[in-house]
Design a protein around this motif. Structure first.
Motif: not given
Length: 150
Positions: A93-107
């Protein structure tokens, strides 16, 4: 500042029998937090603070839901607001996020403990999630869509 203020409000309510907003505001001032009445009212609503009958037959503020539920709800809000798109490719599953927020969303994905996830890797604005089975990837996409569309 808001997070610290709200954490202090919870701490005060747990420690003291606070009966009024003015009393709560005074306790916040003692802790070095200056807050307007309108802001305090909004915090009370957001934190789902209620009034309950105390042992001395007077009403006091109390937390209506556990702190973990409040934190989880806030994290889910941040999570759902940061996701731009979701795509499933086989067991990924590939999720695109707002810049800089991928780590928080992955957590957040890790904390939600979805079944079947082998691991997550977060970049700056992309999360790759490897699942054990393709059907689990389908279910994950459905679950994330439910979260972000609520």
């Amino acid at each position: 500042m808001k997070g610290k203020r709200q954490a202090t409000i919870i701490e005060i309510i747990k420690k003291y029998d606070v009966e009024t907003q003015e009393e709560l505001r005074e306790k916040l001032l003692e802790k070095g937090i200056d807050v307007k009445q309108s802001t305090l009212s909004r915090d009370i609503k957001e934190l789902r603070i209620i009034k309950v009958l105390s042992k001395n037959k007077r009403y006091k503020y109390a937390i209506s839901v556990p702190d973990t539920d409040i934190k989880r709800e806030k994290l889910l809000g941040i999570f759902s607001n940061s996701i731009l798109s979701i795509e499933k490719v086989d067991k990924f599953v590939v999720i695109k996020t707002l810049p800089g927020s991928a780590s928080a969303a992955a957590e957040m994905i890790d904390q939600l403990d979805f079944f079947g996830i082998a691991g997550t890797i977060a970049g700056d604005n992309t999360i790759f999630i490897l699942l054990r089975e393709e059907e689990e990837a389908n279910k994950l996409v459905e679950e994330i869509h439910k979260i972000i569309n609520d």
